[in-house]
Design a protein around this motif. Sequence first.
Motif, PDB file in Angstrom:
ATOM      1  N   LEU A 127      43.101  43.165  27.816  1.00  0.00           N
ATOM      2  CA  LEU A 127      43.990  44.186  28.364  1.00  0.00           C
ATOM      3  C   LEU A 127      43.376  45.579  28.216  1.00  0.00           C
ATOM      4  N   ILE A 128      42.759  45.832  27.061  1.00  0.00           N
ATOM      5  CA  ILE A 128      42.045  47.099  26.883  1.00  0.00           C
ATOM      6  C   ILE A 128      40.920  47.202  27.902  1.00  0.00           C
ATOM      7  N   LEU A 129      40.163  46.108  28.042  1.00  0.00           N
ATOM      8  CA  LEU A 129      39.047  46.085  28.981  1.00  0.00           C
ATOM      9  C   LEU A 129      39.536  46.287  30.413  1.00  0.00           C
ATOM     10  N   MET A 130      40.686  45.727  30.743  1.00  0.00           N
ATOM     11  CA  MET A 130      41.255  45.904  32.081  1.00  0.00           C
ATOM     12  C   MET A 130      41.524  47.384  32.360  1.00  0.00           C
ATOM     13  N   GLY A 131      42.078  48.074  31.370  1.00  0.00           N
ATOM     14  CA  GLY A 131      42.314  49.499  31.537  1.00  0.00           C
ATOM     15  C   GLY A 131      41.026  50.265  31.764  1.00  0.00           C
ATOM     16  N   LEU A 132      39.979  49.916  31.020  1.00  0.00           N
ATOM     17  CA  LEU A 132      38.675  50.569  31.179  1.00  0.00           C
ATOM     18  C   LEU A 132      38.065  50.263  32.541  1.00  0.00           C
ATOM     19  N   VAL A 133      38.241  49.029  32.996  1.00  0.00           N
ATOM     20  CA  VAL A 133      37.720  48.619  34.307  1.00  0.00           C
ATOM     21  C   VAL A 133      38.389  49.433  35.418  1.00  0.00           C
ATOM     22  N   ILE A 134      39.703  49.585  35.338  1.00  0.00           N
ATOM     23  CA  ILE A 134      40.434  50.363  36.343  1.00  0.00           C
ATOM     24  C   ILE A 134      39.967  51.814  36.330  1.00  0.00           C
ATOM     25  N   ILE A 146      29.376  58.158  45.708  1.00  0.00           N
ATOM     26  CA  ILE A 146      29.994  56.899  46.104  1.00  0.00           C
ATOM     27  C   ILE A 146      29.178  56.151  47.153  1.00  0.00           C
ATOM     28  N   LEU A 147      28.477  56.882  48.028  1.00  0.00           N
ATOM     29  CA  LEU A 147      27.676  56.233  49.060  1.00  0.00           C
ATOM     30  C   LEU A 147      26.443  55.555  48.473  1.00  0.00           C
ATOM     31  N   SER A 148      26.101  55.919  47.239  1.00  0.00           N
ATOM     32  CA  SER A 148      24.958  55.306  46.558  1.00  0.00           C
ATOM     33  C   SER A 148      25.430  54.393  45.432  1.00  0.00           C
ATOM     34  N   PHE A 149      26.610  53.781  45.629  1.00  0.00           N
ATOM     35  CA  PHE A 149      27.207  52.952  44.578  1.00  0.00           C
ATOM     36  C   PHE A 149      26.284  51.817  44.158  1.00  0.00           C
ATOM     37  N   ASN A 150      25.437  51.331  45.117  1.00  0.00           N
ATOM     38  CA  ASN A 150      24.564  50.202  44.813  1.00  0.00           C
ATOM     39  C   ASN A 150      23.450  50.573  43.839  1.00  0.00           C
ATOM     40  N   LYS A 151      23.274  51.866  43.580  1.00  0.00           N
ATOM     41  CA  LYS A 151      22.259  52.306  42.620  1.00  0.00           C
ATOM     42  C   LYS A 151      22.859  52.562  41.242  1.00  0.00           C
ATOM     43  N   ASN A 152      24.164  52.389  41.142  1.00  0.00           N
ATOM     44  CA  ASN A 152      24.863  52.627  39.878  1.00  0.00           C
ATOM     45  C   ASN A 152      24.984  51.316  39.101  1.00  0.00           C
ATOM     46  N   PRO A 153      24.290  51.186  37.972  1.00  0.00           N
ATOM     47  CA  PRO A 153      24.364  49.923  37.215  1.00  0.00           C
ATOM     48  C   PRO A 153      25.778  49.578  36.775  1.00  0.00           C
ATOM     49  N   MET A 154      26.621  50.601  36.563  1.00  0.00           N
ATOM     50  CA  MET A 154      27.993  50.331  36.144  1.00  0.00           C
ATOM     51  C   MET A 154      28.796  49.639  37.234  1.00  0.00           C
ATOM     52  N   PHE A 155      28.390  49.799  38.488  1.00  0.00           N
ATOM     53  CA  PHE A 155      29.073  49.095  39.571  1.00  0.00           C
ATOM     54  C   PHE A 155      28.947  47.593  39.375  1.00  0.00           C
ATOM     55  N   TYR A 156      27.739  47.131  39.074  1.00  0.00           N
ATOM     56  CA  TYR A 156      27.500  45.697  38.888  1.00  0.00           C
ATOM     57  C   TYR A 156      28.134  45.188  37.592  1.00  0.00           C
ATOM     58  N   ILE A 157      28.041  45.997  36.548  1.00  0.00           N
ATOM     59  CA  ILE A 157      28.651  45.604  35.275  1.00  0.00           C
ATOM     60  C   ILE A 157      30.164  45.506  35.432  1.00  0.00           C
ATOM     61  N   ASN A 158      30.757  46.501  36.088  1.00  0.00           N
ATOM     62  CA  ASN A 158      32.205  46.523  36.261  1.00  0.00           C
ATOM     63  C   ASN A 158      32.685  45.341  37.096  1.00  0.00           C
ATOM     64  N   LEU A 159      31.946  45.017  38.150  1.00  0.00           N
ATOM     65  CA  LEU A 159      32.317  43.888  38.997  1.00  0.00           C
ATOM     66  C   LEU A 159      32.219  42.585  38.211  1.00  0.00           C
ATOM     67  N   GLY A 160      31.147  42.431  37.435  1.00  0.00           N
ATOM     68  CA  GLY A 160      30.979  41.223  36.627  1.00  0.00           C
ATOM     69  C   GLY A 160      32.074  41.062  35.595  1.00  0.00           C
ATOM     70  N   VAL A 161      32.419  42.161  34.910  1.00  0.00           N
ATOM     71  CA  VAL A 161      33.482  42.122  33.905  1.00  0.00           C
ATOM     72  C   VAL A 161      34.820  41.786  34.555  1.00  0.00           C
ATOM     73  N   LEU A 163      35.372  39.967  37.311  1.00  0.00           N
ATOM     74  CA  LEU A 163      35.411  38.561  37.698  1.00  0.00           C
ATOM     75  C   LEU A 163      35.564  37.645  36.491  1.00  0.00           C
ATOM     76  N   PHE A 164      34.854  37.959  35.408  1.00  0.00           N
ATOM     77  CA  PHE A 164      34.827  37.057  34.254  1.00  0.00           C
ATOM     78  C   PHE A 164      35.977  37.320  33.284  1.00  0.00           C
ATOM     79  N   TYR A 165      35.996  38.482  32.664  1.00  0.00           N
ATOM     80  CA  TYR A 165      36.987  38.735  31.613  1.00  0.00           C
ATOM     81  C   TYR A 165      38.397  38.885  32.181  1.00  0.00           C
ATOM     82  N   ILE A 166      38.536  39.669  33.230  1.00  0.00           N
ATOM     83  CA  ILE A 166      39.871  39.885  33.792  1.00  0.00           C
ATOM     84  C   ILE A 166      40.319  38.652  34.570  1.00  0.00           C
ATOM     85  N   GLY A 167      39.391  38.045  35.303  1.00  0.00           N
ATOM     86  CA  GLY A 167      39.737  36.875  36.098  1.00  0.00           C
ATOM     87  C   GLY A 167      40.139  35.666  35.279  1.00  0.00           C
TER      88      GLY A 167
END
Length: 214
Positions: A127-134, A146-161, A163-167
């Motif tokens: 639940l804490i992690l969900m708040g941080l993800v949001i 935002i147009l260079s989101f694919n160069k932001n490592p946190m984009f991939y980390i956030n998406l992975g977290v 799918l796994f932890y929140i999902g």
Amino acid sequence: MTELEIILQNSLIWVEGLAALVSILYYPKIKNQYWKYFSYYLILMFLCEVMGKWGENFIDYNKQNFYNYFVIPIEFIFFFWIYAAKSFAKPKLFYVISVLYLLSLVFGEVFSTKKIIMSFSYTFGCLILMGLVIMEYYKQINSSDILSFNKNPMFYINLGVTLFYIGTLPFWTFFAYIKDYRDIYHIYFSYFLISGIVMYLLFSISFIWGKQSS
């Protein structure tokens, strides 16, 4: 476990190893940045999974306690750190939520009788992690880059977290009940393994495509 689950579980371990290897290969580029700790984390998690898979063949240890009191707390505290202390630059927030999470471990130990995974502390951590993800999604959406989101490592980390932890939060929160409904259990457990594989692939991509900054 079903044959598919065995294949996915074995694949997850080696994908974790792949993520650790990629982080090692990119280590020279990040050794002077805080991202080097992400490399250390991935290596440690791979070693922990190896220990969980084959450790009992060499030493006598309690696997459940190993995960409940070492592996899972490290996972949560590391992500609290990378989100709160680094991405949001709020170290005080990191300390507060980490202390609250550790207190939930104590509370779960005293009052919980389900020891496969301590559902209270795991749920609280998620639940804490969900708040941080949001918060991270909000930060990325409102970023001038935002147009260079694919160069932001946190984009991939956030998406992975996500799918796994929140999902998989409902799966582990209600595990004691879901396990009695075998069809639902196998579907959700397969998702747990697949999302873990995808998460570690995204972690690998964060090194390859992401532009780490100190």
